[in-house]
Design an enzyme around this catalytic site. Sequence first.
Site, PDB file in Angstrom:
ATOM      1  N   GLU A   1     -10.441  12.138   7.573  1.00  0.00           N
ATOM      2  CA  GLU A   1     -10.289  13.613   7.042  1.00  0.00           C
ATOM      3  C   GLU A   1     -11.751  13.981   6.764  1.00  0.00           C
ATOM      4  O   GLU A   1     -11.739  15.292   7.080  1.00  0.00           O
ATOM      5  CB  GLU A   1      -9.551  13.348   5.474  1.00  0.00           C
ATOM      6  CG  GLU A   1      -8.253  12.856   5.709  1.00  0.00           C
ATOM      7  CD  GLU A   1      -7.891  12.395   4.350  1.00  0.00           C
ATOM      8  OE1 GLU A   1      -7.151  13.152   3.437  1.00  0.00           O
ATOM      9  OE2 GLU A   1      -7.819  11.065   3.801  1.00  0.00           O
TER      10      GLU A   1
ATOM     11  N   GLU B   1     -10.385   3.764   3.447  1.00  0.00           N
ATOM     12  CA  GLU B   1      -9.452   4.311   2.749  1.00  0.00           C
ATOM     13  C   GLU B   1      -9.971   3.892   1.478  1.00  0.00           C
ATOM     14  O   GLU B   1      -9.722   2.770   0.843  1.00  0.00           O
ATOM     15  CB  GLU B   1      -8.051   3.883   3.076  1.00  0.00           C
ATOM     16  CG  GLU B   1      -7.622   4.501   4.514  1.00  0.00           C
ATOM     17  CD  GLU B   1      -5.870   4.600   4.506  1.00  0.00           C
ATOM     18  OE1 GLU B   1      -5.546   5.372   5.228  1.00  0.00           O
ATOM     19  OE2 GLU B   1      -5.382   3.597   4.285  1.00  0.00           O
TER      20      GLU B   1
ATOM     21  N   TYR C   1       1.253   5.808  -0.629  1.00  0.00           N
ATOM     22  CA  TYR C   1       0.699   6.890   0.592  1.00  0.00           C
ATOM     23  C   TYR C   1       0.983   8.130  -0.360  1.00  0.00           C
ATOM     24  O   TYR C   1       1.584   9.162  -0.182  1.00  0.00           O
ATOM     25  CB  TYR C   1       1.675   6.859   1.510  1.00  0.00           C
ATOM     26  CG  TYR C   1       1.520   7.870   2.600  1.00  0.00           C
ATOM     27  CD1 TYR C   1       0.366   8.093   3.094  1.00  0.00           C
ATOM     28  CD2 TYR C   1       2.347   8.663   3.208  1.00  0.00           C
ATOM     29  CE1 TYR C   1       0.002   9.248   4.367  1.00  0.00           C
ATOM     30  CE2 TYR C   1       2.254   9.395   4.263  1.00  0.00           C
ATOM     31  CZ  TYR C   1       1.032   9.367   4.827  1.00  0.00           C
ATOM     32  OH  TYR C   1       0.890  10.264   6.029  1.00  0.00           O
TER      33      TYR C   1
ATOM     34  N   THR D   1      -8.848  -6.246   3.865  1.00  0.00           N
ATOM     35  CA  THR D   1      -8.672  -5.196   2.848  1.00  0.00           C
ATOM     36  C   THR D   1      -9.722  -5.602   1.687  1.00  0.00           C
ATOM     37  O   THR D   1      -9.691  -6.846   1.276  1.00  0.00           O
ATOM     38  CB  THR D   1      -7.235  -5.068   2.269  1.00  0.00           C
ATOM     39  OG1 THR D   1      -6.308  -4.615   3.236  1.00  0.00           O
ATOM     40  CG2 THR D   1      -7.164  -3.829   1.200  1.00  0.00           C
TER      41      THR D   1
ATOM     42  N   ARG E   1      -8.130   3.469  13.147  1.00  0.00           N
ATOM     43  CA  ARG E   1      -7.426   4.502  13.639  1.00  0.00           C
ATOM     44  C   ARG E   1      -6.828   4.474  15.128  1.00  0.00           C
ATOM     45  O   ARG E   1      -5.718   5.071  15.515  1.00  0.00           O
ATOM     46  CB  ARG E   1      -8.172   5.856  13.176  1.00  0.00           C
ATOM     47  CG  ARG E   1      -8.334   6.131  11.830  1.00  0.00           C
ATOM     48  CD  ARG E   1      -7.622   5.982  10.998  1.00  0.00           C
ATOM     49  NE  ARG E   1      -7.795   6.375   9.609  1.00  0.00           N
ATOM     50  CZ  ARG E   1      -7.150   6.147   8.631  1.00  0.00           C
ATOM     51  NH1 ARG E   1      -5.882   5.814   8.557  1.00  0.00           N
ATOM     52  NH2 ARG E   1      -7.656   6.112   7.301  1.00  0.00           N
TER      53      ARG E   1
ATOM     54  N   GLU F   1      -9.132   3.617  -2.243  1.00  0.00           N
ATOM     55  CA  GLU F   1      -7.883   3.665  -3.203  1.00  0.00           C
ATOM     56  C   GLU F   1      -8.078   2.846  -4.706  1.00  0.00           C
ATOM     57  O   GLU F   1      -9.010   2.250  -4.847  1.00  0.00           O
ATOM     58  CB  GLU F   1      -6.852   2.789  -2.397  1.00  0.00           C
ATOM     59  CG  GLU F   1      -6.524   3.412  -1.011  1.00  0.00           C
ATOM     60  CD  GLU F   1      -5.323   2.935  -0.320  1.00  0.00           C
ATOM     61  OE1 GLU F   1      -4.361   2.433  -1.054  1.00  0.00           O
ATOM     62  OE2 GLU F   1      -5.309   2.909   0.987  1.00  0.00           O
TER      63      GLU F   1
ATOM     64  N   TYR G   1       1.950   2.274  15.505  1.00  0.00           N
ATOM     65  CA  TYR G   1       2.527   2.551  14.226  1.00  0.00           C
ATOM     66  C   TYR G   1       4.057   3.111  14.208  1.00  0.00           C
ATOM     67  O   TYR G   1       4.755   3.011  13.041  1.00  0.00           O
ATOM     68  CB  TYR G   1       1.828   3.599  12.999  1.00  0.00           C
ATOM     69  CG  TYR G   1       1.901   4.938  13.396  1.00  0.00           C
ATOM     70  CD1 TYR G   1       2.848   5.596  12.384  1.00  0.00           C
ATOM     71  CD2 TYR G   1       1.271   5.645  14.384  1.00  0.00           C
ATOM     72  CE1 TYR G   1       2.827   6.871  12.719  1.00  0.00           C
ATOM     73  CE2 TYR G   1       1.340   6.960  14.419  1.00  0.00           C
ATOM     74  CZ  TYR G   1       2.195   7.795  13.476  1.00  0.00           C
ATOM     75  OH  TYR G   1       2.181   8.953  13.546  1.00  0.00           O
TER      76      TYR G   1
ATOM     77  N   THR H   1      -4.506   6.285  -0.135  1.00  0.00           N
ATOM     78  CA  THR H   1      -5.657   6.770  -0.104  1.00  0.00           C
ATOM     79  C   THR H   1      -5.754   7.856  -0.998  1.00  0.00           C
ATOM     80  O   THR H   1      -4.876   8.695  -1.198  1.00  0.00           O
ATOM     81  CB  THR H   1      -5.927   7.454   1.344  1.00  0.00           C
ATOM     82  OG1 THR H   1      -5.856   6.511   2.207  1.00  0.00           O
ATOM     83  CG2 THR H   1      -7.414   7.791   1.545  1.00  0.00           C
TER      84      THR H   1
ATOM     85  N   ASP I   1      -9.093   0.152   1.795  1.00  0.00           N
ATOM     86  CA  ASP I   1      -8.303  -0.266   3.054  1.00  0.00           C
ATOM     87  C   ASP I   1      -8.666   0.062   4.321  1.00  0.00           C
ATOM     88  O   ASP I   1      -8.291   0.818   4.853  1.00  0.00           O
ATOM     89  CB  ASP I   1      -6.839   0.337   2.387  1.00  0.00           C
ATOM     90  CG  ASP I   1      -5.729  -0.060   3.619  1.00  0.00           C
ATOM     91  OD1 ASP I   1      -5.774  -0.943   4.382  1.00  0.00           O
ATOM     92  OD2 ASP I   1      -4.813   0.815   3.759  1.00  0.00           O
TER      93      ASP I   1
ATOM     94  N   LYS J   1      -4.483  -2.312  10.207  1.00  0.00           N
ATOM     95  CA  LYS J   1      -4.982  -2.361   8.852  1.00  0.00           C
ATOM     96  C   LYS J   1      -5.105  -3.612   8.337  1.00  0.00           C
ATOM     97  O   LYS J   1      -5.452  -3.904   7.025  1.00  0.00           O
ATOM     98  CB  LYS J   1      -3.960  -1.571   7.809  1.00  0.00           C
ATOM     99  CG  LYS J   1      -4.231   0.039   7.933  1.00  0.00           C
ATOM    100  CD  LYS J   1      -3.037   1.041   7.292  1.00  0.00           C
ATOM    101  CE  LYS J   1      -3.198   2.311   7.525  1.00  0.00           C
ATOM    102  NZ  LYS J   1      -4.233   3.033   6.601  1.00  0.00           N
TER     103      LYS J   1
ATOM    104  N   ASP K   1       0.865  -1.108   0.082  1.00  0.00           N
ATOM    105  CA  ASP K   1      -0.047  -0.156  -0.107  1.00  0.00           C
ATOM    106  C   ASP K   1       0.804   1.301  -0.124  1.00  0.00           C
ATOM    107  O   ASP K   1       1.852   1.312   0.863  1.00  0.00           O
ATOM    108  CB  ASP K   1      -1.082   0.020   1.260  1.00  0.00           C
ATOM    109  CG  ASP K   1      -2.196   0.963   1.203  1.00  0.00           C
ATOM    110  OD1 ASP K   1      -2.340   1.522  -0.008  1.00  0.00           O
ATOM    111  OD2 ASP K   1      -2.590   1.521   2.400  1.00  0.00           O
TER     112      ASP K   1
ATOM    113  N   GLN L   1      -4.155   1.891  15.003  1.00  0.00           N
ATOM    114  CA  GLN L   1      -2.998   2.541  14.151  1.00  0.00           C
ATOM    115  C   GLN L   1      -1.938   3.504  14.862  1.00  0.00           C
ATOM    116  O   GLN L   1      -0.830   3.445  14.985  1.00  0.00           O
ATOM    117  CB  GLN L   1      -3.591   2.989  12.821  1.00  0.00           C
ATOM    118  CG  GLN L   1      -2.475   3.619  11.849  1.00  0.00           C
ATOM    119  CD  GLN L   1      -3.196   4.086  10.714  1.00  0.00           C
ATOM    120  OE1 GLN L   1      -4.485   4.392  10.713  1.00  0.00           O
ATOM    121  NE2 GLN L   1      -2.596   5.007  10.058  1.00  0.00           N
TER     122      GLN L   1
ATOM    123  N   HIS M   1      -3.845  13.833   0.923  1.00  0.00           N
ATOM    124  CA  HIS M   1      -3.842  12.693   1.826  1.00  0.00           C
ATOM    125  C   HIS M   1      -2.665  13.085   2.922  1.00  0.00           C
ATOM    126  O   HIS M   1      -2.990  12.811   4.219  1.00  0.00           O
ATOM    127  CB  HIS M   1      -4.181  11.353   1.577  1.00  0.00           C
ATOM    128  CG  HIS M   1      -4.210  10.478   2.710  1.00  0.00           C
ATOM    129  ND1 HIS M   1      -5.349  10.053   3.420  1.00  0.00           N
ATOM    130  CD2 HIS M   1      -3.497   9.357   2.915  1.00  0.00           C
ATOM    131  CE1 HIS M   1      -5.379   9.145   4.277  1.00  0.00           C
ATOM    132  NE2 HIS M   1      -4.015   8.469   4.026  1.00  0.00           N
TER     133      HIS M   1
END
Length: 404
Positions: free
Chosen positions: A344, A187, A121, A243, A223, A189, A230, A330, A219, A239, A119, A226, A126
Site C-alpha cells: 500500500e 503487515e 482483516y 510471523t 505478495r 498489526e 490465495y 493490517t 505478518d 504468509k 489473522d 499470495q 487496508h
Amino acid sequence: MSAAVWLGLADDDPFGVENLPYCAFGQDRFRWTGVRIGDRILNLAAAEGRGLIEAGGAFLGQPTLSRFMAAGRPVWTRVRERLAELLSAARYRESVEPLLVPVADVRLALPFEVADYVDFYSSLEHATNLGKLFRPDGEPLLPNWRHLPVGYHGRAGTVVVSGTEVPRPCGQRRAGDFGPSARLDIEAEVGFVVGVPSQGAVAVDDFREHVFGAVLVNDWSARDLQAWEYQPLGPFLGKSFRTSISPWVVPLDALDAARVPGPPQEPGVLPYLAAGEHYGYDIGLEVSWNGTLVSRPPFGGMYWTPAQQLAHMTVNGAWTRTGDLYASGTVSGPQIEQTGSFIERTWNGARPVLLDDGTTRSFLLDGDTVAISATAPGPGGSRIGFGEVIGTIGCESAGDRRSP
Ligand SMILES: O=C(O)/C=C/C(=O)CC(=O)CC(=O)O
Ligand SMILES: [Ca+2]
Ligand SMILES: [Mg+2]
C-alpha cells in the site's frame, strides 16, 4: 501511583508503573518470566520465590507466561496491583533492586506458547486498498466485509519473537515459476492474546475475562506467492513462513485509558457482535524501514474491535486455548503515510519510498530491517509503550532452493 524515585524514571517513560508489560527471558533451562519497568526487568520467579508476590500457585515460576495467563482476571489483577506497589514504594527498594536486570543484558524469548494463530482483516482502509490492488476489476470491498470480521487461520508454529531473522521464502510465483519471493512485504498489526480458554461462544462483552493482553505483530507476506495461491481459500504459504511478535505482552488493564469509541458500523451488526460498550484502542504504530520512519498506522480507527473479533471467532462453538493469538489485520489509516503494508505504502511499487541512506524501496531486499513500534495514552497523561517488533530479511535457506 508513580514509580519510586529510586528507579529514576521520567514521567513520560513508556515503561512506567502504569504499563508493566510481561515477558519471558533467558535461554534453555534458565528461562524466567519477567515484568518490565523502565529499562529493566523484574524477575518474577525470583520475586515470588522471595515471598514478595503471592500469585496463589506456581504461575510465575515458569519458562513462559502461559500458566499465569491461564490463571484468570482475579490473579492478573492481584499480581498487577502488587507489582505496582513493589515498584512504587521506597520501602521495597532493598528487596526489589537486586532482582532487576537490564533489558539490554538479557535475551528476550517468545513470551507464551502460541496455541492457535488467527489473522483478521479489520481495517476498512487496508481491505479497500488490497481489494483495488489484488482485484482491480471488481468492487474493492467484498459483500461480506461489513457484516462480519473476515479472517483466516494462520500457522502458530512459525510465530517467532522479535529479533528472529526472517528468511526470504521460496515458492510458486506464477504458473511454472518457482523461486524466492520478489515481493516480500510486511503487515503492521496488533495481536490479542487469550489467557482464559473457552469451550463455546464468548460473548462480546466477556472479552476482558478471556484476553490477557496485547502484542505487536508483523505478518510478513510474500505478495507474489499470495496473489497466485490465495483464491478461493485465502492466504496459505505466502504468509505462513514466519510471523513476528513483540516480546512484551501489554496487559489489557494498562490500555484502559486508551479506550476510544469504535467507529459507527453500517449496516448494524447482528446481536452477537453488538457490544454493551463498542470500543477500540487508541494505539499509534510506527513503521521504520532500515531506520527510516515510513508510516504511522492508527489502530484507533479499526472498523472491527478485538471484542467483536473474539466473539466472531467462537460463535460457531470453536474452542479457544490459552496462548491463542489473534491479530487485528493490517492497520492502515486513510493517508498513504498511515498504511501498514509496503504494497500500500508504495502502491504496488509505483511510488517507491526514499530511505534516509538515499536508496529507494518498493518491497524488501535481503538484509533490510523493519521495526514496528507503538505507544498508547496511559492514565494521568502517562504513555504506554509496546516496545517494538523487529525483523531482518535473510537469504532463502539452501533447502528451500531445491525447486521441484
Ligand atoms: O485482500 C486480500 O486478498 C488479501 C489481504 C491480505 O493480505 C491481508 C491480510 O493478511 C489480512 C490483514 O492483515 O488485514
Ligand atoms: Ca495480516
Ligand atoms: Mg504471517
